[in-house]
Structure formats: C-alpha cells, structure tokens
Design a protein around this motif. Sequence first.
Motif, mmCIF file in Angstrom:
data_model
loop_
_atom_site.group_PDB
_atom_site.id
_atom_site.type_symbol
_atom_site.label_atom_id
_atom_site.label_comp_id
_atom_site.label_asym_id
_atom_site.label_seq_id
_atom_site.Cartn_x
_atom_site.Cartn_y
_atom_site.Cartn_z
ATOM 1 N N GLN A 1 -5.992 -2.785 -10.497
ATOM 2 C CA GLN A 1 -5.484 -1.586 -11.145
ATOM 3 C C GLN A 1 -5.422 -1.733 -12.665
ATOM 4 O O GLN A 1 -5.319 -0.750 -13.392
ATOM 5 C CB GLN A 1 -4.088 -1.278 -10.592
ATOM 6 N N LEU B 1 -2.334 -5.444 -7.297
ATOM 7 C CA LEU B 1 -2.107 -4.845 -8.606
ATOM 8 C C LEU B 1 -3.226 -5.185 -9.586
ATOM 9 O O LEU B 1 -3.586 -4.362 -10.433
ATOM 10 C CB LEU B 1 -0.765 -5.335 -9.173
ATOM 11 N N SER C 1 0.586 3.147 -8.831
ATOM 12 C CA SER C 1 -0.512 2.661 -7.997
ATOM 13 C C SER C 1 -0.779 3.659 -6.868
ATOM 14 O O SER C 1 0.099 4.447 -6.500
ATOM 15 C CB SER C 1 -0.158 1.293 -7.416
ATOM 16 N N PRO C 2 -2.007 3.641 -6.318
ATOM 17 C CA PRO C 2 -2.286 4.522 -5.175
ATOM 18 C C PRO C 2 -1.401 4.164 -3.992
ATOM 19 O O PRO C 2 -1.124 2.985 -3.755
ATOM 20 C CB PRO C 2 -3.763 4.246 -4.883
ATOM 21 N N ILE D 1 0.265 1.246 -17.505
ATOM 22 C CA ILE D 1 -0.493 1.725 -16.350
ATOM 23 C C ILE D 1 0.316 2.801 -15.642
ATOM 24 O O ILE D 1 1.534 2.889 -15.786
ATOM 25 C CB ILE D 1 -0.824 0.598 -15.350
ATOM 26 N N PRO E 1 -9.874 0.749 -1.649
ATOM 27 C CA PRO E 1 -8.603 0.684 -2.372
ATOM 28 C C PRO E 1 -7.385 0.990 -1.510
ATOM 29 O O PRO E 1 -6.327 0.383 -1.695
ATOM 30 C CB PRO E 1 -8.777 1.737 -3.479
ATOM 31 N N ASP F 1 0.810 -1.212 0.000
ATOM 32 C CA ASP F 1 0.000 0.000 0.000
ATOM 33 C C ASP F 1 0.846 1.266 0.000
ATOM 34 O O ASP F 1 0.376 2.337 -0.376
ATOM 35 C CB ASP F 1 -0.926 0.025 1.226
ATOM 36 N N ASP G 1 4.937 1.675 -5.009
ATOM 37 C CA ASP G 1 4.332 1.298 -6.279
ATOM 38 C C ASP G 1 4.277 -0.221 -6.413
ATOM 39 O O ASP G 1 5.310 -0.907 -6.288
ATOM 40 C CB ASP G 1 5.139 1.891 -7.433
ATOM 41 N N ARG G 2 3.102 -0.755 -6.652
ATOM 42 C CA ARG G 2 2.907 -2.204 -6.619
ATOM 43 C C ARG G 2 3.615 -2.898 -7.774
ATOM 44 O O ARG G 2 4.109 -4.019 -7.629
ATOM 45 C CB ARG G 2 1.406 -2.515 -6.621
ATOM 46 N N ARG G 3 3.645 -2.271 -8.939
ATOM 47 C CA ARG G 3 4.333 -2.900 -10.063
ATOM 48 C C ARG G 3 5.823 -3.019 -9.776
ATOM 49 O O ARG G 3 6.426 -4.067 -10.014
ATOM 50 C CB ARG G 3 4.114 -2.110 -11.350
#
Length: 391
Positions: A137, A134, A201-202, A198, A332, A77, A80-82
């Motif tokens: 997203q 992810l 990420s949040p 993409i 989210p 959280d 960045d998830r990627r």
Amino acid sequence: MNAAIDSPLRTAFGPLRSPAFRRYAAGQLPSITCSWAQVVALSAVVVALDPTALGWVVALQFVPTLVLGPWCGALADRVDRRTLLMAAEAGLGLVAAAYAVAAATGRLTLPVIGVLAAVWGIVNAVDTPARRALTPQLVPPAAAPAAAALSGTLLLLGMTVGAALGGLLVPAFGAAVTFGVNALSFLVDVAVLASLPIGPSPRTPRAPRQIRDGLAHVWRTPELRRPVVVLAAVATATFSYQVSVPVLVPEAGAIGAALAVFTAGSLVGTLVAATRGRPSTRTAAAATGTLAAGQLLVGVAPALALPGLAVAGFGWSMLLMTVVAQLQEAPPDLLGRVMAVFAVVLLGAMTVSGPLAGWLAATWGATTPFLVGAVAAALTAGALAARARTG
C-alpha cells in the motif's frame, strides 16, 4: 553508471521514491534493531537458567501464530491495516516493558518468561500479516516486489545491528536495560506509523468462510502453493538459529556476534534478491542450495561457524524474499489472508524447529541441528532444480 547495472539498482531502490515508504522505513529500523538486542538478552537469560528450555521459549513465541494466524490474516483484510499494526506495535512494547520490570526486580524466572513469550506470540500473530499486507500500500503496484525485498533488507539490517548491540548492551548494562530500550523503540514506531501519508487500506466486509477461502485460494493456486510448501520444508529443518546459535556459543557477546554475522549474510542476500526482479524456481533452487552449504560448513567445521552462518544467512534470505515476492502477487482483497498463511507456515515451522534443534543438540551435540538442516535444504534444492529444468 553502466545501464545494465543501473536498471537493477533503480528497480531495487525504487520504493524509496515513495514518501510513505521512506517514513515507514525510518520508523521500522530502530524498532527492529532493539527487538533483536532483546533476542540476544532473552537468549542469554534462558541459557543461563536452563539451556534445554530455550527451544520451548522460542516455540511459545510462535505457537499463537499457528492457532490465530489465519484469523489474524482475515482481520488484516477487514480493518485498516495501519491502525491494526499500530495497536500490535504498542502491545509488543508493553511486553518488552514487562520483561524489563521482571528482570530489574529479579523476577524473570522461566515461568514468567514462558508467559511473556506466549503473549508476545499472540500480539505478533496480529502484527505479521498486517505488516506484510501494508507494505504494498506504500508504493505503486509495480514497485511492490522491490518494496518487499527492501522491507526484508531493513529487517536484516536491524537484525544485524541489533544482534551486535545486544552483545554489547547485555554484558555492559544487563538484560533489564536492553529490554527497556526495546520498549521505548516501539513508541517511535507507533508515532511514525500514525504519520504515514496514506489513505485507508482496502477492506473486505465480514462474511462466512473468509478464512477458509484464503487458505483454499493458496492451495488451488500452484504459483502460491509451491513456495508455501518449499518454505515449510526448509524452515522446519533449518530455521532454528534462535536456539542452535545460543546453544553452540552460549556467552551473550558470542551470541550477539554469531547472530550478527548470520543476519549480515542475510542482508547481502536480500540486496541481491532485490536486484533480480521477478522471482523464479531457479532462484529458489540456488538460494536453498546456498543455505545447505552454509549449514554444512557450520556442522562439519565449528571453527568456521561464522563464515558458515554468513553463507547460510545469504541463502536463507534469498529464499525468503523469493517466497514473499511470489505470495504478494495474490489479489489485493486476499493479500492479508495469503500473508497470514505465510506467517503460519514460517512461524509454525519455527515452532517445531526450536524444540527439535534443542533436542538434537542435547542428544547428539551442538552441531547436529546444522547437519540435519543441511540435508533437508540440499534435498529441497535438488527438487527445485529438477523442476526448473523441466519448466
């Protein structure tokens, strides 16, 4: 096509209209396939060294999630998830390469396997919540449940093909080659993840009590707490297939075939789950009852183990996809931590179920883990059915 049939199919495969999800899927499939070829190779190596050790090797892969899972969910959280997922996939590739080198040089002993299994578990504790968080997203919000189901479909398709591939690779080329192929597959996955169209990420800023807040949110929200409790009860008693199957059929080719049949049944179950739309308690009850029936068939009629494993796989994947879809309805900004709870419960249960299955098989016979799982799943199915009736 009949509209009644067309609508569920459009819902199930809707995420494939997203370029990001299509590319993600293309990278995941070879990695999952080769990872499950590695599962067959590692199982065959450990069973040849000491069958009673397999449960502990599997447990070592999952113990880190019990310890690190909530923190890794908070990490998913915060960053960045990627990027986090790319780092985790690269780490798993390095562990696979270490397995390959150790096997090729004759140094793949039980202590070495134990160390590498634990390192794999540490990296996987990061990988799982990042991957689960992810996925939504990559698609529009309305398609998130279908994306979860399709991700499960990809996982099971890769598991099915990978188990069969492992059953062929290990006898023909040896475990070292199988491990090496898996290491290379992670390079493909990292490259594909880097190319996803993409944005970032949040992110949730670091703050006190974030991990405890995520756990508390799950516990005080009945729609999230209930599937987590069901998953814990069922997985602890039933999901020991990485141990119970190799003990039941110890040859590499037979291990691959049996796991392929189980995952093929799981694949069908996931496809069915993808067409059912919003999950319900009734769906969970039916899935758990089916799982119980498959476990029972293997336990009482080992000659029918393959059809029994197919039925069990169908029920297990239906239940798992129901739980995942329910949990992905979390807010989210909490999703990474909620999915970390999922990982902790699932892999934590498997930490217990692996050694338990090994002990049951060694003490009372190879079919005993399946019978114990059948009883637990049947009791859970009855409780879910009763709740569905009362609303």
